[in-house]
Write an enzyme that holds these catalytic residues in place. Structure first.
Site, PDB file in Angstrom:
ATOM      1  CE  LYS A   6       1.809   2.230   1.946  1.00  0.00           C
ATOM      2  NZ  LYS A   6       3.009   2.685   1.229  1.00  0.00           N
ATOM      3  CD  GLN A  61       3.417   5.643  -1.349  1.00  0.00           C
ATOM      4  OE1 GLN A  61       3.318   5.046  -0.285  1.00  0.00           O
ATOM      5  NE2 GLN A  61       3.026   5.131  -2.489  1.00  0.00           N
ATOM      6  CG  ASP A 103       8.075  -0.500   0.737  1.00  0.00           C
ATOM      7  OD1 ASP A 103       7.009  -1.150   0.828  1.00  0.00           O
ATOM      8  OD2 ASP A 103       8.125   0.672   0.332  1.00  0.00           O
TER       9      ASP A 103
END
Length: 306
Positions: free
Chosen positions: A58, A102, A125
């Protein structure tokens, strides 16, 4: 020469690379015209190897797109209070437009409390309940990356989706439910199926669009597919190697939720695993970060369509 009797393979890796290029160009224009450089902060707690690789990818992709990339690596002993304090700081940082925590988090940390603490306008997200509500009622929000990537692939492959029958196998908050909302927004007729659905194969055979996101290796068989259907396989499962010797050594291979070879003989188009939906997730994360930066600056995001 392509086999006319075999499904077209949807190349998610190539599409994702093109999307990252479009995001990079749009982000550069935003910085040049408004002085706003989109910024993404990724927070990882602990040393999970798969998460470490994903977070590194990422960061590298974010930097390649010309965006600010901050990674906060915290030990697995980090308290929930300290993690929430970091999120509060990131919420208040005007140079950060996207925040991603995460998962999974260590067992002593309440994931829902942490995700709920992220500013919904920075929730790239798309997991915050506010963004789920915005999606459900058709308001602008940030959409979960995987279903957003699936929709982009479908529209690129099929064009207008109006009136198509869509069946989604899987009802998770991360993929199944938002995928249904996105397809409803495209005027599809949508059915969500799950482990307790009666006669699941027959239901799947009604689908012009079949999205498999159930987490069971090769569960969807070829005779579940309507001839000519578009099949989107979200699953990523590790199973023993086909080679008995390698399998005995613990070697594995990656498969999706769809029996690919069987389905490819029936479907009109299909995503492979790997190389289908997976690469779209990080690309859509950058797209969401760019969108969040535009909204923070009070400007309309450029279209990122191919």
């Amino acid at each position: 020469m392509a086999d006319p009797a075999r499904a077209t393979q949807i190349d998610g890796k190539a599409f994702a690379a093109e999307l990252v290029d479009r995001v990079a160009a749009a982000a550069a224009r935003l910085e040049a015209t408004r002085g706003v450089k989109p910024g993404l902060a990724v927070v990882i707690v602990g040393e999970d190897p798969a998460s470490q690789i994903y977070v590194r990818n990422k960061g590298e992709t974010t930097q390649r797109a010309g965006m600010r990339s901050d990674t906060h690596r915290l030990p697995d002993t980090t308290s929930q209070t300290d993690l929430l304090d970091l999120i509060a700081d990131l919420n208040a940082d005007p140079g950060i437009h996207g925040i991603l925590v995460q998962l999974p988090l260590p067992a002593h940390i309440d994931s829902e409390a942490v995700l709920g603490a992220i500013d919904p306008d920075k929730d790239v997200d798309g997991f915050h309940v506010v963004n789920a509500g915005r999606l459900a009622v058709g308001l602008p929000g940030l959409v979960p990356c995987t279903p957003l990537g699936c929709l982009m692939l479908l529209k690129h492959q099929l064009g207008d989706l109006t009136g198509l029958n869509a069946v989604i196998v899987g009802r998770s908050n991360i993929v199944g439910k938002p995928m249904a909302q996105l397809l409803l927004g495209e005027s599809c007729t949508v059915t969500i199926a799950h482990s307790r659905t009666r006669d699941l194969p027959a239901l799947c055979r009604t689908a012009d669009i079949l999205v498999a996101a159930v987490g069971r290796p090769e569960m969807v068989r070829g005779d579940w597919i309507k001839p000519g259907a578009a099949v989107i396989d979200v699953g990523i499962n590790r199973v023993p190697s086909r080679d008995p010797v390698k399998a005995a050594e613990g070697k594995t291979r990656v498969v999706g939720d769809v029996a690919y070879e069987e389905a490819a003989a029936v479907a009109g188009c299909i995503t492979p695993v790997p190389g289908g939906v997976g690469p779209m997730t990080i690309a859509c994360l950058l797209a969401n970060t760019y969108t969040a930066a535009c909204r923070a600056a009070g400007v309309e995001p450029d279209s990122l369509s191919a």
